[in-house]
Each structure stands twice: as structure tokens, then as C-alpha cells.
Design a protein around this motif. Structure first.
Motif: not given
Ligand code: HEM
Length: 231
Positions: A18-19, A23-25, A72-73, A185-186
Motif C-alpha cells: 500500500g505505502i 508513492l508510485l501513484i 519493493v512494490h 488496508s488502512i
């Protein structure tokens, strides 16, 4: 320092996906805004590209950071996907549907792989100038890298332009579900906020599709031309 047990847990892996996805978005949105300056004419896009280049070492830090985040994603998303499949067991299609899995969710792995393929091609196309070397090193009248002409000539090849629009479709499918999963997720997708956030994910993904696709489409339709910018 991240706890290794957290990284091995399903919740930890979801958080990492998710994190890094967020960042990619952020990059996808920033890159879109930069690219949209093409509609302001060659001067605007080339000045923007020149400014990025002048960041020098900072640009390399951002590039390496982006690459690490993307790796990592992908790695954690693959781990999660393998775990989820194992946990689901050999259930049939009908059962999977009853779990409420949307079509976008089921095609996450496929859209992710297509996206990776697109990014490799895209870097070879516009960043490294490997696929079309003749248009990669043009200079504008101010002796800046002529990114505007490179993009317009690149998309005047209709199959390439159509390929980009198809890739943007898969990007938007991937983002649509990715954004919804992130909210989940959050813990934001309760009964009250869930449908609204689902809608928000679709709208953001749709706008990203329209924004990016507008560029190759404008070239194919002859709205963006090499000679004088806009017709
Ligand atoms: C119509 C769609 C797009 C256009 C016209 C476009 C245009 C460009 C151009 C012109 C460059 C090279 C910039 C330069 O060398 O000065 C570039 C680099 C790049 N693009 Fe795109 N792009 C598009 C979509 C995307 C998408 C959807 C992604 C990611 C999902 C993406 C990721 C990248 C990356 C990672 C780089 C390398 C950045 C760097 O390190 O300099 N692009 N793009």
C-alpha cells in the motif's frame, strides 16, 4: 527499523504494498502533470524537461528511490498474491465470485505484468532512445533536449500510440483496484465510507487514463503537430 516478523505477516506485507503503491501513484500523477504541459506547446514541455535535468544528482537520487520503491512494490505484491492463492485453495470460479472479488482485483497480477512490460518499453522508447534512436537526441532552437518533438514523432506511429492507450487502460485498471485496496488496508472501507472510496478510486484511475491517453490521441488526431505545437 522495520520488524522482520511484521514484514513476514500478511498485514505487514499489505502495508508495504500500500505505502509503495501510494508513492508510485504520486509519481504517476506528477509525471502526468509534467507531460500535460505538452498542450502548452514545445517551449513549456522542453523547459520542464530541462528543469528536471538541472536537478543533477537530486534527479538520480529520485530515480534510484523510484526504482527501489517499484521493486519493493512488485516483490511484496507477488508474495501477497502467492499467499492469497494458497489460502484460498482450489476453489472454483463461482465460489471466487461469491467472495465479492471484482474483475479488476482478479486481473491485478496480469495488469501489473503488462504495466512492467510497458515501463521497460517506455524507458527504451523515450529515456534511453533505444527503439527510435533517430528521434531521441533532437535539440530545440534553444539547444535544449527537444522532448516535445520526440513525443509527437513517437506517437505519429499509430501502432505505438495505440499501444500506449492500451497500456494506460491497464494502468487505470491496476490503479482502480490498488487505490481501493489501499483504503481497505488502512481500515477506511467501512460500510459508510466503503462505496464512496471505491468510487473515488475509480474516478482517480479514470482521470489518469484520460489525462495520459489524451497525449497519443491528440497526436493521432493531428491536434499536436511538430511544426507549430497545437493546430
Ligand atoms: C502518454 C503517456 C506518457 C508519456 C507521453 C510519457 C513521456 C515521457 C517522457 C518524454 C520521458 C523522458 C523524459 C526525458 O528524458 O526528459 C518519460 C520518462 C519516464 N516515464 Fe513516462 N510518459 C508517459 C506515461 C508514463 C507512465 C504511465 C509511467 C509509469 C507508470 C511512466 C514512467 C516513466 C518513467 C519511470 C520515466 C523515466 C524518468 C526518468 O528517470 O527520467 N511514463 N516519460
Amino acid at each position: 527499523m522495520l520488524n522482520p516478523a511484521f514484514l513476514r505477516s500478511s498485514v505487514g506485507r499489505k502495508a508495504i504494498v500500500g505505502i509503495t503503491g501510494l508513492l508510485l501513484i504520486g509519481f504517476v500523477l506528477a509525471h502526468l502533470l509534467g507531460n500535460l504541459t505538452i498542450f502548452l506547446g514545445p517551449g513549456a514541455l522542453n523547459a520542464y524537461a530541462e528543469k528536471l535535468r538541472h536537478l543533477g544528482p537530486l534527479l538520480w537520487v529520485a530515480r534510484i528511490g523510484l526504482l527501489v520503491v517499484a521493486i519493493v512494490h512488485v516483490v511484496f505484491a507477488i508474495k501477497l498474491s502467492i499467499e492469497n492463492r494458497a489460502a484460498r485453495g482450489p476453489v472454483g470460479y463461482a465460489q471466487q465470485r461469491s467472495l465479492g472479488t471484482s474483475a479488476a482485483a482478479k486481473t491485478m497480477a496480469l495488469s501489473g505484468i503488462l504495466l512492467l512490460t510497458f515501463i521497460v518499453y517506455h524507458l527504451a522508447h523515450f529515456t534511453f532512445g533505444l527503439t527510435h534512436p533517430a528521434i531521441a537526441h533532437l535539440k530545440d532552437p534553444l539547444q535544449r533536449h527537444d522532448v516535445y518533438t520526440m513525443v509527437v514523432l513517437g506517437f505519429q506511429q499509430t501502432p505505438v500510440a495505440i499501444g500506449y492507450v492500451i497500456a494506460m487502460f491497464f494502468l487505470s485498471r491496476h490503479l482502480s483496484h490498488g487505490i481501493q485496496s489501499m483504503f481497505q488496508s488502512i481500515g477506511l472501507n467501512d460500510e459508510r465510507h466503503g462505496p464512496l472510496l471505491e468510487q473515488a478510486g475509480r474516478v482517480i484511475a479514470g482521470l489518469i487514463f484520460i489525462g495520459y491517453s489524451a497525449i497519443p490521441m491528440a497526436v493521432i488526431c493531428g491536434f499536436l503537430t511538430v511544426s507549430g505545437g497545437r493546430r
